[in-house]
Design an enzyme around this catalytic site. Structure first.
Site, PDB file in Angstrom:
ATOM      1  N   CYS A  15      32.879  43.738  41.448  1.00  0.00           N
ATOM      2  CA  CYS A  15      33.479  43.869  42.779  1.00  0.00           C
ATOM      3  C   CYS A  15      33.035  45.120  43.519  1.00  0.00           C
ATOM      4  O   CYS A  15      33.357  45.288  44.696  1.00  0.00           O
ATOM      5  CB  CYS A  15      35.004  43.821  42.664  1.00  0.00           C
ATOM      6  SG  CYS A  15      35.625  42.164  42.310  1.00  0.00           S
ATOM      7  N   LYS A  18      31.007  44.220  46.696  1.00  0.00           N
ATOM      8  CA  LYS A  18      31.620  43.667  47.904  1.00  0.00           C
ATOM      9  C   LYS A  18      31.286  44.509  49.129  1.00  0.00           C
ATOM     10  O   LYS A  18      31.126  45.727  49.030  1.00  0.00           O
ATOM     11  CB  LYS A  18      33.150  43.619  47.744  1.00  0.00           C
ATOM     12  CG  LYS A  18      33.638  42.615  46.716  1.00  0.00           C
ATOM     13  CD  LYS A  18      35.135  42.691  46.537  1.00  0.00           C
ATOM     14  CE  LYS A  18      35.917  42.191  47.714  1.00  0.00           C
ATOM     15  NZ  LYS A  18      37.358  42.058  47.425  1.00  0.00           N
ATOM     16  N   SER A  46      44.754  36.586  57.633  1.00  0.00           N
ATOM     17  CA  SER A  46      45.805  37.397  57.004  1.00  0.00           C
ATOM     18  C   SER A  46      45.271  38.303  55.897  1.00  0.00           C
ATOM     19  O   SER A  46      46.040  39.025  55.267  1.00  0.00           O
ATOM     20  CB  SER A  46      46.900  36.492  56.422  1.00  0.00           C
ATOM     21  OG  SER A  46      46.393  35.744  55.337  1.00  0.00           O
ATOM     22  N   ASP A  48      44.365  37.681  52.968  1.00  0.00           N
ATOM     23  CA  ASP A  48      45.002  37.384  51.691  1.00  0.00           C
ATOM     24  C   ASP A  48      43.955  37.026  50.646  1.00  0.00           C
ATOM     25  O   ASP A  48      42.752  37.007  50.918  1.00  0.00           O
ATOM     26  CB  ASP A  48      46.036  36.260  51.858  1.00  0.00           C
ATOM     27  CG  ASP A  48      47.263  36.475  50.992  1.00  0.00           C
ATOM     28  OD1 ASP A  48      47.091  36.873  49.821  1.00  0.00           O
ATOM     29  OD2 ASP A  48      48.383  36.254  51.470  1.00  0.00           O
ATOM     30  N   ASP A  49      44.414  36.688  49.438  1.00  0.00           N
ATOM     31  CA  ASP A  49      43.504  36.464  48.320  1.00  0.00           C
ATOM     32  C   ASP A  49      42.863  35.089  48.319  1.00  0.00           C
ATOM     33  O   ASP A  49      41.781  34.910  47.757  1.00  0.00           O
ATOM     34  CB  ASP A  49      44.269  36.665  47.002  1.00  0.00           C
ATOM     35  CG  ASP A  49      44.800  38.076  46.872  1.00  0.00           C
ATOM     36  OD1 ASP A  49      43.979  39.003  46.812  1.00  0.00           O
ATOM     37  OD2 ASP A  49      46.033  38.257  46.867  1.00  0.00           O
ATOM     38  N   ASP A  66      34.564  33.374  44.593  1.00  0.00           N
ATOM     39  CA  ASP A  66      34.201  34.742  44.266  1.00  0.00           C
ATOM     40  C   ASP A  66      32.983  34.738  43.343  1.00  0.00           C
ATOM     41  O   ASP A  66      32.951  33.987  42.367  1.00  0.00           O
ATOM     42  CB  ASP A  66      35.360  35.460  43.575  1.00  0.00           C
ATOM     43  CG  ASP A  66      35.387  36.951  43.898  1.00  0.00           C
ATOM     44  OD1 ASP A  66      34.296  37.576  43.847  1.00  0.00           O
ATOM     45  OD2 ASP A  66      36.464  37.482  44.195  1.00  0.00           O
ATOM     46  N   ASP A  89      42.561  34.949  41.897  1.00  0.00           N
ATOM     47  CA  ASP A  89      43.113  34.729  43.241  1.00  0.00           C
ATOM     48  C   ASP A  89      44.139  33.606  43.271  1.00  0.00           C
ATOM     49  O   ASP A  89      45.085  33.637  44.056  1.00  0.00           O
ATOM     50  CB  ASP A  89      41.986  34.414  44.232  1.00  0.00           C
ATOM     51  CG  ASP A  89      41.154  35.640  44.569  1.00  0.00           C
ATOM     52  OD1 ASP A  89      41.655  36.764  44.390  1.00  0.00           O
ATOM     53  OD2 ASP A  89      40.011  35.468  45.009  1.00  0.00           O
ATOM     54  N   ASP A 224      45.965  40.551  43.920  1.00  0.00           N
ATOM     55  CA  ASP A 224      45.268  41.080  42.750  1.00  0.00           C
ATOM     56  C   ASP A 224      44.400  42.243  43.207  1.00  0.00           C
ATOM     57  O   ASP A 224      43.852  42.259  44.302  1.00  0.00           O
ATOM     58  CB  ASP A 224      44.478  40.010  41.992  1.00  0.00           C
ATOM     59  CG  ASP A 224      43.354  39.394  42.797  1.00  0.00           C
ATOM     60  OD1 ASP A 224      43.438  39.377  44.038  1.00  0.00           O
ATOM     61  OD2 ASP A 224      42.392  38.909  42.187  1.00  0.00           O
TER      62      ASP A 224
END
Length: 344
Positions: A15, A18, A46, A48-49, A66, A89, A224
């Site tokens: 990660c 990213k 939003s 979000d995940d 991902d 997620d 997460d």
């Protein structure tokens, strides 16, 4: 694997690869939203995940994707980590994993046995999650990348978005921080083997048990902790309408992470996290290595749960009883400045 092959395979990934939160925000805010669909309960707007789309009053689809380059030298372990990270997620949204599709970028000139080991590691984690590996897509590329597109199901009434916490809620973190720092130390051959093994064990632990236990309690919000670091994802949880105080002493940290930060073995992604989230944070006598741990980009990190105060101690205890290093790390409050206060 020969050392020359290691260098080609693992040049820094997970990660930490990213795009920074600031760059993404500027791009996403310019995208046309289109006509609002009332059944799209959670979309990209939003932050979000995962996306959540309502099918019936009791069933909603949870969709996420991902993938990233390797952050460890062993292909099988990399496959496990990448899959565990992608599956997370679904758990962050309160859902259950159902199907997964492989996403593969791989050089045609590289040994295909390496690809086989990556896919084996990923397939084992999908099976452990109770999901079905249903196919995938591959392209020839100059470097290795692997991950999953995952679909799950959730009851819309039990959905845990990332920005629906309440003042008074306690914040519980289910995994220790520091994998980015330890992997960076490993790339420059300064990581203690036991510290790297601890980071790998954390990154290959599914958030399934944590999510299943959390469903028994009044959890108002969840996310997460991945590439934007603990403080970056915490900032998203506050949603510009809440604030919180974090007790840095309570935050679980992997052995070796503090030492890596103290030796300045942090990542460019961690500094991007500091630049983006730092203006929302006030540190009160927090040592610099601990600041770096809190900004450190995590790969396959734990869940960060916003829990009703009366349930927090019992939830923490049950998570610890199954071997997770979960700790109550802070408290949410009404909106004030600064948004996030970190004490030590």
């Amino acid at each position: 694997m020969a050392k020359s092959e290691k260098i080609v395979f693992c040049t820094g990934g997970g990660c930490t690869a990213k795009l920074g939160a600031g760059v993404l925000s500027r791009i996403l805010e310019k995208l046309p939203l289109g006509e609002k669909d009332p059944n799209l309960l959670v979309g990209y707007d939003s932050r979000d995940d995962a996306a959540v789309y309502r099918i019936t009053d009791e069933i909603a689809l949870v969709q996420t994707v991902d993938f990233f380059p390797p952050m460890v030298d062993d292909p099988y372990t990399f496959g496990q980590i990448a899959a565990t990270n992608a599956l997370s997620d679904i758990y962050a949204m309160g859902g259950e994993v159902k199907t997964a599709l492989n996403l593969v970028c791989f050089p045609e000139s590289m040994d295909l046995n390496i690809l086989g080991e990556i896919l084996r590691g990923g397939a084992e984690k999908v099976a452990e999650a109770g999901g079905v590996l249903a196919g995938g897509h591959s392209i020839a590329d100059t470097g290795v990348k692997y991950g999953l597109s995952v679909t799950g199901l959730v009851d819309p009434h039990r959905l845990t978005a990332n920005d629906t916490g309440c003042p008074g809620d306690k914040l519980i973190l289910t995994k220790a921080l520091g994998v980015g720092l330890i992997c960076t130390a490993n790339r420059v051959e300064e990581a203690v083997p036991e510290h790297l093994a601890g980071a790998i064990a954390s990154m290959t632990t599914l958030n399934k048990s944590a999510a299943e236990i959390a469903r028994k309690y009044e959890v108002h919000a969840a996310t997460d902790v991945t590439g934007f670091g603990f403080l970056g994802h915490l900032h998203e949880m506050m949603g510009e309408k809440l604030s919180c105080t974090i007790d840095a002493h309570a935050v679980p940290v992997l052995p070796g992470a503090w030492e890596a930060a103290d030796a300045c073995l942090y990542t460019a992604a961690g500094q991007r996290n500091r630049n983006h989230t730092g203006p929302f944070v006030r540190f009160e006598t927090v040592p610099f290595p601990m600041e770096e741990v809190l900004f450190d980009p995590q790969t396959s990190g734990g869940l960060l749960l916003s829990v009703a105060p009366q349930d927090a101690i019992a939830l923490e205890a049950e998570l610890q009883a199954v071997g997770l290093p979960a700790k109550i790390v802070g408290t949410i409050a009404e909106r004030q400045e600064p948004e996030i206060t970190v004490i030590y």
